[in-house]
Structure formats: C-alpha cells, structure tokens
Design an enzyme around this catalytic site. Structure first.
Site, PDB file in Angstrom:
ATOM      1  N   SER A   1      -1.852  20.848   7.327  1.00 50.34           N
ATOM      2  CA  SER A   1      -1.452  22.094   8.172  1.00 50.34           C
ATOM      3  C   SER A   1      -0.661  21.851   9.940  1.00 50.34           C
ATOM      4  O   SER A   1      -1.608  21.140  11.053  1.00 50.34           O
ATOM      5  CB  SER A   1      -2.754  22.191   8.792  1.00 50.34           C
ATOM      6  OG  SER A   1      -3.168  23.742   8.693  1.00 50.34           O
TER       7      SER A   1
ATOM      8  N   HIS B   1       2.893  30.991  -4.484  1.00 51.60           N
ATOM      9  CA  HIS B   1       3.001  30.165  -3.051  1.00 51.60           C
ATOM     10  C   HIS B   1       4.031  30.575  -2.085  1.00 51.60           C
ATOM     11  O   HIS B   1       3.537  29.226  -0.964  1.00 51.60           O
ATOM     12  CB  HIS B   1       2.703  29.064  -3.751  1.00 51.60           C
ATOM     13  CG  HIS B   1       2.040  27.912  -3.252  1.00 51.60           C
ATOM     14  ND1 HIS B   1       1.819  28.205  -2.041  1.00 51.60           N
ATOM     15  CD2 HIS B   1       1.804  26.494  -3.080  1.00 51.60           C
ATOM     16  CE1 HIS B   1       1.251  27.248  -1.777  1.00 51.60           C
ATOM     17  NE2 HIS B   1       1.414  25.915  -2.122  1.00 51.60           N
TER      18      HIS B   1
END
Length: 535
Positions: free
Chosen positions: A493, A376
């Site tokens: 984001s 990740h």
C-alpha cells in the site's frame, strides 16, 4: 451549501443507520483517545509520493535480480546499469524528467499505474482483472427470503454511500509503523460514482462526481440476464426495505415471465466479458440505436448493480451433503462459491447475469450464496472489505428488527425494464461472447486449501509479520518444486501518500533465498539456526 449537498444532507438525516453511526462514533472515540492517533493532524494534506534517487532505484533493481539470475546474466546486467547511471547518461536525463513530471502531479505514478495496469490491458475483465468476494452463506427458505435479504443489502449499501458522500467516514489510519498516520481516502469516493468505459485503444475511467448531470438515484437489478432500473430514492426519500422488497418482487416476477420469450431482451451482459477492444466495437454498434444508448446510460450512471442469481448445481452439493449441518464451508464449497462470484459459473448458469464494467456488483443467489464482483481499476481490496464489514454489521442489526409494511407501495412506479434493439451483428457477437467466455471458464483451475494447523497468531508469536511469513513460505515452496526463485509481485500500500494506491514488493530477495537454502536437506544448519536466521 448548494442544492445537491442540501439534498444529500436531507436524505442522510432521514435515513441514518444506528449501527453505522455507533461504529463511527466508537472509531472516532478511539482515535481521540489513542496517543498514537492524536499526534497526527488529519486536516493537513497528505505528503506527495516521493521519488527515490536514481542510485537507490538501481540498487534495489539489482538486489531484486541477484537471486533469480545466473552469475553471467547478473554481471551483464551490472554493466548495463553502470552505463545507465553514469554522469550525463540516459538515467540522469530520465530522472530529471521524472522529477519535473512529479512537480505538476498530485501523485506522479498514479496515471501511469492506472493506465498500464488496467486501462491499456485488453484482456477480458472477468477472471483476468475483476476480483470476486464471497459473503457468509445465507439460508433462504424461499424466494421471499432472497428478496428481503437483497432489500436489506441495498438499504445497507445506500446507508454507507451517503456517509461517503458526506465525507463522514473517519479517516483510515496506519495500525503499525508510524501508527495512527492518516491514509488516503480517495478510493472510497470512487466506489459508487465510477465506471470503466471500454475503448478500442484504451479504456476510460469516468466519475459521476465530476459530472454536471443530476446525481443518479437508481440501481440496476439483473435477473435472468435481464436488466431493470430500480429507483432507490423517490421524492427526496429513500425507499424503505419493505418498498425495496416489493419492487424486487415485481422485477423477479417479470424476469421469470419474460425468460426465453421475445420480451427477454437478455444476454447483452455477455458483451462485457469480451476482450476490451472487441467490447468497445460492439458498444459502438449498440450506440447506433438511441434506445440502446439510453440503456447503456442508465447502467453506466447507476449507483451499483444487484445480480439476482439462479441456483447453481455446484459439484460440491453432492460431495458435501455430510457437511450440511456444519457452520463452516468446506474447501470444495468455497471454491464453487468463489467461481460464481468470479464469472457466474457458465452461460447456462449466471455468467450473463452480470455487467462487468460497473465498479460494484452484489450477487445474491436463490440458494443463499452471496458476494460481490468489482471492477479493479477503481480501488484496492481493503476499501471493498471495509464496505463489506459495514454490510455485515448493518444486516445483523436489521435482522433483529421486524420488516414493517410501509404505505403507498402501489403508488411506486413499476421498475423499468431495459429493452435493447439487438441487430444481427450484435446477436452474432453475443453468441461469440458466450462461447468464448465458457471456454475461459473451463480453462480456469481453482483450488482452495484450508490450512488449519495454525493461523496468524503463530507468526505474531515469533515476532514475524503474518504477511511476510506467508510470502517467505511461498518462495520456499516454489524453490522446493523448481529449485530456483522467480520474480514475484506482492502488493504494498502507498495510501500514506496523496492519491496513493499500491506498488509492489519483490519477495524474491537475497535474504529469502539464503534462508530457503539453509532449510534444504543437505544444509548444515540446525533447527535453532534456521529459526534464528528466519527471524
């Protein structure tokens, strides 16, 4: 154009995929014709991530704490904040240092985020950090079907990789709020060129794009916990699907012959499931032998990993026999398949058929269960989802075509098996890694709930964001059970900015708490009041 770029270009032109070319052309056409997209200049550098004022930061901080603290605790926090924010105080000094730091960085938060969220975290990667993703289940009638699908998947991934290398992928754009605004593409460029190296104090992220070494032209295939080097480019030419299939067949055959023999050299992959500092020490022990150094180098520099899994006797196999003819998976099947992607199910199944430090591991099981596990620290989920969607398009296109036999199969070298020198200390660590991994697997509870009363269209119909809708419902459910809210992390984001990844949203807001209280049985609000309040 340098030799490396010329080599890439030659390979790319010789191996174009019609479905990806068509997809890119359609996407670019849409971006050229949509007035919301045209107004943005994608050739300009993205803006740097701004630093909010100290006042804004602390107001937001207090706003996040108000719904979760008692009145007494909140008043105490207010006093601390007031002292922190005073003229000439600690807050002002730290804010000035932060502004200076931002002037020297492309993204002032990037390194801190990477280190604190990932590289300094000593927890094992599987379950704690690496996400798993399931693909639509395939129907394999025999081993050939599994290997042909694997060959097709490898070809599709390489197809996508070369477009990434050439920077031919269209720039991602915002689909809402400043629609058409370009997004940072840096995460794409790390998917097949990065690796996470374990460290005793802190892990390190390495990127082959920054290396002077020759770009890797191989993938690692793991079968029966044994690792093989599969060259996917030979003499400037990508292997065809037929050639890949035959090489995979060689690998599968040898891994089955060597399983449970002295030639197995298996189970080293379990070490990557250890806590990071323990794995770092084991890695140093492995490095004492040059043979092991070569094995690790081949894994760390590979483009990606393919895991050819054994069939797992899932609990859901019997429970879902009546659903065998249905196209959709049941919740229990989905749970079992996700667990296989997360950790391989157990040391007796496929947990050792992994190398968790590599960014991309694609899992293809004998029973058609397919998906991936990815490291990740390199990228967020949306980038991996975009890759997966291309693979689905590619596989569907190729499924309609016949797999043609290519000449010179016999001239290809047999894929090299990685042969480890396992000392007694390493053997003991492998045994400990197996047992500790199995304990963590047993300790994980996962339940999949399929909600079918409505989907994302309902929130849109009432002019609510599906994401916001779900977040408020989570807060509502937690309050119903515990009669309070807690601090909640939701990803947001930041790809609108240079080298942007994610930050967090605190969904436990004062507004959410007020609406939740209005929905309680003792509330005087009507249904219409609640609806208006929610919107």
């Amino acid at each position: 154009m340098n030799d490396k770029a010329t080599r890439r270009s030659l390979i790319l032109e010789a191996n174009k995929s019609h479905c990806l070319v068509k997809y890119i052309e359609n996407l670019l056409k849409k971006q050229r014709e949509d007035p919301d997209y045209v107004k943005w200049d994608v050739t300009k550098p993205l803006p740097k991530l701004p630093i909010p004022s100290l006042k804004q930061t602390l107001e937001k901080y207090l706003g996040c704490l108000m719904p979760i603290l008692s009145d007494k605790a909140y008043q105490s926090t207010q006093k601390i904040v007031k002292e922190f924010i005073r003229d000439g105080g600690v807050g002002e000094k730290l804010q000035n240092l932060l502004i200076k730091e931002s002037e020297t960085k492309e993204n002032w938060v990037y390194d801190w985020w990477l280190e604190d969220m990932y590289l300094k975290n000593k927890l094992p990667l599987p379950i704690n950090s690496n996400p798993g993703m399931i693909f639509p289940k395939e129907k394999f009638n025999d081993e050939d079907d599994q290997l042909k699908f694997a060959a097709r998947l490898i070809s599709g991934i390489m197809d996508y990789k070369f477009f990434i290398d050439q920077k031919k992928l269209p720039v991602d754009r915002c689909s809402w709020r400043e629609k058409g605004q370009p997004l940072c593409m840096e995460q794409y460029y790390r998917l097949f060129s990065s690796y996470r190296v374990p460290g005793i104090d802190q892990d390190k992220q390495v990127n082959s794009n920054n290396s002077l070494l020759v770009e890797p032209e191989h993938v690692i295939v793991i079968s029966r916990n044994q690792m093989f080097v599969l060259d996917v480019i030979v003499n400037f030419t990508r292997l065809s699907e037929d050639q890949l299939y035959h090489q995979l067949k060689r690998i599968k055959r040898q891994s089955e012959e060597d399983e449970n023999t002295s030639n197995g050299f298996a189970d080293v992959g379990f070490l990557t499931s250890l806590p990071r500092n323990e794995w770092a020490k084991a890695r140093l022990e492995l490095f004492r032998d040059s043979t092991n150094r070569d094995c690790i180098d081949m894994i760390e520099r590979c483009i990606f990993i393919v895991c050819l899994d054994k069939k797992v006797n899932h609990n859901s196999n019997k429970e879902n026999m009546i659903l065998e003819n249905e196209s959709e998976m049941s919740s229990i099947q989905m749970r079992d398949y996700v667990l296989q992607m997360l950790h391989g199910c157990s040391s007796e199944d496929n947990s050792g058929n992994r190398w968790f430090d590599k960014t991309m591991q694609f899992v293809i099981s004998e029973d058609g269960v397919c998906g991936l596990n990815y490291e990740h620290s390199i990228a967020e989920g949306i980038v991996v989802i975009q890759l997966s969607e291309h693979l689905f398009r590619y596989i569907e296109e190729k499924r309609k075509q016949k797999l043609y036999r290519m000449p010179s199969i016999c001239e290809l070298p047999v894929p090299r098996k990685l042969r480890w020198i396992v000392s007694e200390p390493i053997s003991a660590q492998i045994r400990e890694a197996k047992s500790s991994f199995d304990r963590r697997i047993d300790d994980l509870d996962l339940f999949v709930v399929k909600f079918e009363k409505f989907g994302r269209d309902f929130p849109k119909m009432i002019k609510a964001s599906p994401d916001s809708f779900i977040q408020v419902m989570l807060q509502f459910a937690y309050y119903r059970v515990h009669n309070c809210l807690v601090s909640t992390y939701e990803s947001a984001s930041t790809r609108r900015f240079r080298h942007g990844r994610v930050d967090n949203i605190r969904a436990n807001s004062c507004e959410a708490l007020a609406w939740i209280k209005s929905m309680q049985p003792n509330s005087t609000f009507t249904v219409i009041n609640n609806f208006d309040f929610f919107i």
